[in-house]
Scaffold this motif. Structure first.
Motif, mmCIF file in Angstrom:
data_model
loop_
_atom_site.group_PDB
_atom_site.id
_atom_site.type_symbol
_atom_site.label_atom_id
_atom_site.label_comp_id
_atom_site.label_asym_id
_atom_site.label_seq_id
_atom_site.Cartn_x
_atom_site.Cartn_y
_atom_site.Cartn_z
ATOM 1 N N GLY A 1 36.742 34.156 15.560
ATOM 2 C CA GLY A 1 36.737 33.187 16.633
ATOM 3 C C GLY A 1 36.638 31.893 16.150
ATOM 4 N N SER A 2 36.567 31.004 17.147
ATOM 5 C CA SER A 2 36.489 29.379 16.888
ATOM 6 C C SER A 2 35.050 29.272 16.654
ATOM 7 C CB SER A 2 37.294 28.568 17.955
ATOM 8 O OG SER A 2 36.453 28.616 19.022
ATOM 9 N N GLY A 3 34.860 27.880 16.547
ATOM 10 C CA GLY A 3 33.221 27.470 16.307
ATOM 11 C C GLY A 3 32.706 28.134 17.714
ATOM 12 N N THR A 4 33.011 27.644 18.866
ATOM 13 C CA THR A 4 32.584 27.986 20.155
ATOM 14 C C THR A 4 31.995 29.452 20.269
ATOM 15 O OG1 THR A 4 33.814 26.425 21.428
ATOM 16 C CG2 THR A 4 32.514 28.036 22.713
ATOM 17 N N ALA A 5 32.444 30.399 19.414
ATOM 18 C CA ALA A 5 32.065 31.840 19.424
ATOM 19 C C ALA A 5 30.881 32.004 18.748
ATOM 20 C CB ALA A 5 33.047 32.661 18.552
ATOM 21 N N ALA A 6 30.549 31.118 17.770
ATOM 22 C CA ALA A 6 29.492 30.864 16.927
ATOM 23 C C ALA A 6 28.188 30.537 17.906
ATOM 24 C CB ALA A 6 29.701 30.423 15.554
ATOM 25 N N MET A 7 28.722 29.348 18.409
ATOM 26 C CA MET A 7 27.485 28.811 19.429
ATOM 27 C C MET A 7 27.248 29.832 20.288
ATOM 28 S SD MET A 7 29.775 25.195 20.302
ATOM 29 C CE MET A 7 28.694 24.213 21.404
ATOM 30 N N GLU A 8 28.163 30.425 20.855
ATOM 31 C CA GLU A 8 27.781 31.428 22.189
ATOM 32 C C GLU A 8 26.903 32.526 21.656
ATOM 33 O OE1 GLU A 8 30.819 31.870 24.818
ATOM 34 O OE2 GLU A 8 29.804 33.468 25.996
ATOM 35 N N VAL B 1 29.518 15.910 24.134
ATOM 36 C CA VAL B 1 30.165 17.125 24.523
ATOM 37 C C VAL B 1 29.516 18.493 24.129
ATOM 38 C CG1 VAL B 1 32.390 17.969 24.327
ATOM 39 C CG2 VAL B 1 32.034 15.419 25.064
ATOM 40 N N TYR B 2 29.138 18.661 22.687
ATOM 41 C CA TYR B 2 28.764 19.691 22.365
ATOM 42 C C TYR B 2 27.302 20.293 22.823
ATOM 43 C CZ TYR B 2 33.302 19.478 20.189
ATOM 44 O OH TYR B 2 34.868 19.053 20.289
ATOM 45 N N GLY B 3 26.421 18.940 23.184
ATOM 46 C CA GLY B 3 25.237 19.570 23.747
ATOM 47 C C GLY B 3 25.561 20.124 25.243
ATOM 48 N N GLU C 1 27.072 14.966 16.315
ATOM 49 C CA GLU C 1 27.990 15.335 17.546
ATOM 50 C C GLU C 1 29.147 14.503 17.133
ATOM 51 O OE1 GLU C 1 28.842 16.029 20.262
ATOM 52 O OE2 GLU C 1 27.171 16.878 21.106
ATOM 53 N N THR C 2 30.291 15.379 17.092
ATOM 54 C CA THR C 2 31.408 15.268 16.758
ATOM 55 C C THR C 2 31.982 14.286 17.985
ATOM 56 O OG1 THR C 2 31.768 17.404 16.295
ATOM 57 C CG2 THR C 2 33.726 16.072 16.119
ATOM 58 N N THR C 3 31.458 14.059 19.157
ATOM 59 C CA THR C 3 32.040 13.314 20.400
ATOM 60 C C THR C 3 31.930 11.876 19.803
ATOM 61 O OG1 THR C 3 30.485 14.795 21.418
ATOM 62 C CG2 THR C 3 31.584 13.049 22.678
ATOM 63 N N ILE D 1 20.821 25.433 15.082
ATOM 64 C CA ILE D 1 21.668 24.072 15.184
ATOM 65 C C ILE D 1 23.169 24.316 14.898
ATOM 66 C CG2 ILE D 1 19.941 22.576 14.047
ATOM 67 C CD1 ILE D 1 21.354 22.748 11.513
ATOM 68 N N ASP D 2 24.027 23.545 15.615
ATOM 69 C CA ASP D 2 25.281 23.721 15.626
ATOM 70 C C ASP D 2 25.611 22.554 14.610
ATOM 71 O OD1 ASP D 2 28.006 23.090 15.736
ATOM 72 O OD2 ASP D 2 27.852 22.642 18.042
ATOM 73 N N ALA D 3 26.116 23.328 13.332
ATOM 74 C CA ALA D 3 26.300 22.386 12.281
ATOM 75 C C ALA D 3 27.741 22.318 11.884
ATOM 76 C CB ALA D 3 25.659 22.806 10.967
ATOM 77 N N ILE D 4 28.465 22.615 12.941
ATOM 78 C CA ILE D 4 30.086 23.095 13.018
ATOM 79 C C ILE D 4 30.966 21.927 12.352
ATOM 80 C CG2 ILE D 4 32.203 23.620 14.494
ATOM 81 C CD1 ILE D 4 30.481 25.368 16.191
ATOM 82 N N SER D 5 30.600 20.807 12.724
ATOM 83 C CA SER D 5 31.559 19.618 12.272
ATOM 84 C C SER D 5 30.809 18.916 10.904
ATOM 85 C CB SER D 5 31.856 18.949 13.172
ATOM 86 O OG SER D 5 30.735 18.038 13.875
ATOM 87 N N ASN E 1 36.956 25.985 9.074
ATOM 88 C CA ASN E 1 38.167 25.075 9.161
ATOM 89 C C ASN E 1 37.744 23.695 9.269
ATOM 90 O OD1 ASN E 1 37.778 26.330 11.879
ATOM 91 N ND2 ASN E 1 38.878 24.441 12.344
ATOM 92 N N LYS E 2 36.341 23.529 8.845
ATOM 93 C CA LYS E 2 36.132 21.976 8.875
ATOM 94 C C LYS E 2 35.691 21.797 7.338
ATOM 95 C CE LYS E 2 34.893 21.854 13.807
ATOM 96 N NZ LYS E 2 36.369 21.381 14.622
ATOM 97 N N GLY E 3 34.425 21.459 7.098
ATOM 98 C CA GLY E 3 33.909 20.968 5.849
ATOM 99 C C GLY E 3 34.429 22.046 4.709
HETATM 100 C C1 LIG Z 1 29.922 19.970 16.706
HETATM 101 C C2 LIG Z 1 30.983 21.131 17.411
HETATM 102 N N1 LIG Z 1 30.708 22.155 18.003
HETATM 103 C C3 LIG Z 1 31.478 23.005 18.146
HETATM 104 C C4 LIG Z 1 32.670 22.666 18.171
HETATM 105 C C5 LIG Z 1 33.916 23.790 18.782
HETATM 106 O O1 LIG Z 1 34.475 24.576 18.061
HETATM 107 P P1 LIG Z 1 35.860 25.117 18.253
HETATM 108 O O2 LIG Z 1 36.842 24.029 19.044
HETATM 109 O O3 LIG Z 1 36.359 25.769 16.952
HETATM 110 O O4 LIG Z 1 35.360 26.141 19.328
HETATM 111 C C6 LIG Z 1 33.160 21.470 17.529
HETATM 112 C C7 LIG Z 1 34.677 21.396 17.390
HETATM 113 O O5 LIG Z 1 35.241 20.490 16.943
HETATM 114 C C8 LIG Z 1 32.372 20.739 17.181
HETATM 115 O O6 LIG Z 1 32.466 19.442 16.463
#
Ligand SMILES: Cc1ncc(COP(=O)(O)O)c(C=O)c1O
Length: 362
Positions: free
Chosen positions: A64-71, A91-93, A142-144, A167-171, A193-195
């Protein structure tokens, strides 16, 4: 017509090497065969090392995408009748709050301005005020806006409170995580698919022993994203086998290039290079220098230039940039130096950006 590849300057999916792309063609494989188990365990074992986390955390991979990991992280950390405290400045908070609410989990929030790092003392006060908090959730980068939150200090506040620190360390994975080894963190969310320069489609959470124990106590809120199922059976559902091949290759490449230290150094050097260009071009950065990440730069659009026109002019010159989100979408744009990007293409960005701004004003 350009004779060089289009460079993605959006915050993922990021450009990948030929080697990683070629890994998709390793061949067909059933995920119940021992070859897949070997692949999965190789990746699971490597991920904490890639993030400089030491040997204390166990990796769970989910397709799944990063949001799957957050969820997965949120719903697997909060027991029945308990709540989550979301540290929110982007936005990600906001997304973390939406996730918790969509599962009927009580949400408390520590909110700050999008350009201001979260305040650990505000987290301390919120924990004192609410006695039902099972998890404190914070976005590292915060990627925002390209802002870094003080996860080390927040982790210290959370430690001993009985709550898990998620923690969301996705980006920020393998980019910003210089201090992860020292952070008292229970769950780290990341993506391929990021770092890490893999392909989109696989995400992961890294769990401390305390979070592994917690997972067993939470109700099954989702069939697919229940972490306990992934601990019981390594692959409860069909994984994106070929994307795992690509991640495996990306990890090998990462380690061959010098691992965490080399990757984070590269990102610091890239940030210095492009921010020098922005300064020479007179572009203004939203976030104060002290709080900036090593990848995303949120820039004011120059006078008389719309995002769409700038985007299109830059794309003609070989670069894809990214719009601002939410309240920042009209006046800002983002440039992100994530992925496999040849150094000379970053050097050439200054000219492309200068020409594009002129053309977009035209
Ligand atoms: C900090 C952060 N969290 C979560 C996500 C969500 O990841 P995805 O779009 O892969 O679901 C992103 C996507 O850029 C992000 O930058």
């Amino acid at each position: 017509m350009m004779d060089e590849e289009l460079i993605l300057l959006n915050p993922g999916p990021a450009c990948t090497s030929q080697r990683v792309k070629d890994a998709l063609l390793r061949g067909d494989l059933c995920h119940r065969e021992p070859e897949f188990t070997d692949l999965l365990f190789r990746i699971r074992e490597a991920l904490p090392r890639c993030l400089n986390l030491g040997g204390t955390h166990e990796a769970i991979l989910v397709t799944g995408s990063g949001t799957a990991a957050m969820e997965m992280a949120v719903i697997s950390s909060v027991r029945e009748g308990r709540g989550v405290l979301v540290v929110n400045n982007g936005v990600y908070g906001d997304r973390m709050i939406k996730i918790a609410r969509s599962h009927g989990i009580t949400v408390h929030e520590v909110r700050s301005d999008w350009t201001v790092p979260a305040d650990p003392e505000a987290v301390r006060r919120a924990l004192a005020e609410h006695d039902d908090v099972d998890a404190v959730v914070c976005v590292h980068h915060e990627t925002t806006t390209g802002l870094i939150n003080p996860i080390k200090e927040i982790g210290e506040v959370v430690a001993g409170s009985g709550a898990l620190f998620v923690i969301d360390a996705i980006s920020g994975t393998a980019i910003e995580d210089q201090d992860l080894a020292e952070v008292r963190v229970d769950v780290v969310c990341g993506t391929a698919n990021k770092g890490l320069h893999g392909l989109p489609g696989m995400a992961f959470i890294l769990c401390s022993p305390a979070s592994i124990a917690r997972v067993q106590e939470v109700p099954e809120r989702s069939l697919y994203l229940n972490a306990a199922s992934y601990l019981k059976s390594d692959v409860p559902f069909t994984p994106a086998v070929q994307v795992c091949y690509a991640l495996d290759e990306a990890i090998e490449e990462f380690e061959a290039q010098g691992g965490f230290a080399a990757r984070t150094k590269l990102y610091r050097e890239r940030a210095a290079l492009v921010r020098g260009q922005f300064e020479r071009l007179g572009l203004k950065i939203l976030v104060d220098e002290r709080f900036r990440s090593n990848t995303v730069t949120m820039l004011h659009l120059p006078d008389g230039v719309t995002y769409q026109s700038l985007h299109d002019e830059l794309k003609k010159r070989g670069y894809v940039v990214y719009a601002g989100q939410g309240q920042l979408s009209n006046d800002f744009f983002r440039i992100c130096t994530m992925g496999e990007i040849p150094w000379h293409r970053l050097e050439q960005l200054e000219r492309a950006l200068g020409e594009s701004i002129e053309a977009a004003r035209g």
